[in-house]
Scaffold this motif. Sequence first.
Motif, mmCIF file in Angstrom:
data_model
loop_
_atom_site.group_PDB
_atom_site.id
_atom_site.type_symbol
_atom_site.label_atom_id
_atom_site.label_comp_id
_atom_site.label_asym_id
_atom_site.label_seq_id
_atom_site.Cartn_x
_atom_site.Cartn_y
_atom_site.Cartn_z
ATOM 1 N N ALA A 1 13.362 57.862 5.659
ATOM 2 C CA ALA A 1 14.317 57.065 4.884
ATOM 3 C C ALA A 1 15.694 57.713 4.875
ATOM 4 N N VAL A 2 15.733 59.029 4.702
ATOM 5 C CA VAL A 2 17.019 59.731 4.700
ATOM 6 C C VAL A 2 17.655 59.667 6.087
ATOM 7 N N ALA A 3 16.877 59.820 7.131
ATOM 8 C CA ALA A 3 17.424 59.725 8.484
ATOM 9 C C ALA A 3 17.991 58.330 8.741
ATOM 10 N N LEU A 4 17.308 57.299 8.250
ATOM 11 C CA LEU A 4 17.790 55.933 8.430
ATOM 12 C C LEU A 4 19.094 55.702 7.676
ATOM 13 N N VAL A 5 19.124 56.110 6.410
ATOM 14 C CA VAL A 5 20.331 55.902 5.609
ATOM 15 C C VAL A 5 21.506 56.701 6.175
ATOM 16 N N ALA A 6 21.258 57.951 6.538
ATOM 17 C CA ALA A 6 22.336 58.776 7.101
ATOM 18 C C ALA A 6 22.812 58.207 8.434
ATOM 19 N N GLY A 7 21.908 57.744 9.265
ATOM 20 C CA GLY A 7 22.293 57.170 10.556
ATOM 21 C C GLY A 7 23.117 55.911 10.409
ATOM 22 N N VAL A 8 22.718 55.043 9.492
ATOM 23 C CA VAL A 8 23.477 53.802 9.278
ATOM 24 C C VAL A 8 24.847 54.113 8.681
ATOM 25 N N THR A 9 24.886 55.040 7.734
ATOM 26 C CA THR A 9 26.167 55.401 7.113
ATOM 27 C C THR A 9 27.126 56.014 8.130
ATOM 28 N N ILE A 10 26.630 56.932 8.918
ATOM 29 C CA ILE A 10 27.479 57.575 9.928
ATOM 30 C C ILE A 10 27.892 56.576 11.003
ATOM 31 N N GLY A 11 26.977 55.709 11.400
ATOM 32 C CA GLY A 11 27.317 54.679 12.380
ATOM 33 C C GLY A 11 28.379 53.726 11.860
ATOM 34 N N LEU A 12 28.285 53.360 10.591
ATOM 35 C CA LEU A 12 29.303 52.503 9.981
ATOM 36 C C LEU A 12 30.651 53.223 9.924
ATOM 37 N N PHE A 13 30.615 54.500 9.558
ATOM 38 C CA PHE A 13 31.846 55.303 9.530
ATOM 39 C C PHE A 13 32.470 55.393 10.919
ATOM 40 N N GLN A 14 31.646 55.601 11.930
ATOM 41 C CA GLN A 14 32.169 55.686 13.301
ATOM 42 C C GLN A 14 32.744 54.348 13.759
ATOM 43 N N ALA A 15 32.092 53.258 13.377
ATOM 44 C CA ALA A 15 32.591 51.940 13.776
ATOM 45 C C ALA A 15 33.915 51.621 13.079
ATOM 46 N N LEU A 16 34.058 52.038 11.838
ATOM 47 C CA LEU A 16 35.287 51.744 11.099
ATOM 48 C C LEU A 16 36.452 52.603 11.545
ATOM 49 N N THR A 17 36.184 53.845 11.950
ATOM 50 C CA THR A 17 37.270 54.760 12.308
ATOM 51 C C THR A 17 37.442 54.931 13.809
ATOM 52 N N SER A 18 36.580 54.361 14.605
ATOM 53 C CA SER A 18 36.608 54.484 16.069
ATOM 54 C C SER A 18 36.494 55.933 16.534
ATOM 55 N N VAL A 19 35.802 56.762 15.764
ATOM 56 C CA VAL A 19 35.534 58.149 16.150
ATOM 57 C C VAL A 19 34.177 58.160 16.825
ATOM 58 N N GLN A 20 34.126 58.559 18.083
ATOM 59 C CA GLN A 20 32.875 58.555 18.832
ATOM 60 C C GLN A 20 32.493 59.988 19.223
ATOM 61 N N GLU A 21 32.232 60.795 18.251
ATOM 62 C CA GLU A 21 31.848 62.185 18.482
ATOM 63 C C GLU A 21 30.342 62.310 18.306
ATOM 64 N N MET A 22 29.658 62.902 19.283
ATOM 65 C CA MET A 22 28.197 62.993 19.237
ATOM 66 C C MET A 22 27.712 63.945 18.135
ATOM 67 N N THR A 23 28.448 65.024 17.913
ATOM 68 C CA THR A 23 28.010 65.963 16.876
ATOM 69 C C THR A 23 28.172 65.370 15.489
ATOM 70 N N LEU A 24 29.039 64.379 15.333
ATOM 71 C CA LEU A 24 29.212 63.738 14.040
ATOM 72 C C LEU A 24 27.953 62.987 13.622
ATOM 73 N N THR A 25 27.186 62.498 14.567
ATOM 74 C CA THR A 25 25.946 61.806 14.215
ATOM 75 C C THR A 25 24.803 62.775 14.000
ATOM 76 N N PHE A 26 24.792 63.877 14.724
ATOM 77 C CA PHE A 26 23.647 64.776 14.711
ATOM 78 C C PHE A 26 23.657 65.734 13.522
ATOM 79 N N VAL A 27 24.747 66.404 13.291
ATOM 80 C CA VAL A 27 24.796 67.482 12.298
ATOM 81 C C VAL A 27 24.572 66.972 10.868
ATOM 82 N N PRO A 28 25.262 65.936 10.400
ATOM 83 C CA PRO A 28 24.999 65.484 9.024
ATOM 84 C C PRO A 28 23.585 64.949 8.824
ATOM 85 N N LYS A 29 23.056 64.278 9.848
ATOM 86 C CA LYS A 29 21.705 63.734 9.728
ATOM 87 C C LYS A 29 20.675 64.860 9.615
ATOM 88 N N VAL A 30 20.814 65.883 10.429
ATOM 89 C CA VAL A 30 19.892 67.017 10.363
ATOM 90 C C VAL A 30 20.057 67.767 9.048
#
Length: 88
Positions: free
Chosen positions: A26-55
């Motif tokens: 559940a936490v991985a899902l919520v964090a992934g959706v939140t980070i994905g939404l943040f990336q879509a809104l800001t057009s930041v496409q950094e791979m470590t931005l998705t991995f580090v906060p989720k882990v």
Amino acid sequence: MPEAVIYDTLREGLWIAVQISAPLLAVALVAGVTIGLFQALTSVQEMTLTFVPKVGAMLVVFWVSMSFMTGTLVSFFTGTLIPLIAEG
């Protein structure tokens, strides 16, 4: 040992696996959706931005829920599996 006992034990073991993995998933899902939404809104496409906060979030939830996971597994083994092995 009757087949019904084997199926009931397997069903209970699978249900415990779902219960134990639910907080982390559940936490991985919520964090992934939140980070994905943040990336879509800001057009930041950094791979470590998705991995580090989720882990990091999953490690925190794992640390908090570790006693629940351990208690659930210990009660399953001592209450279900060990008696079944002992009656053999």
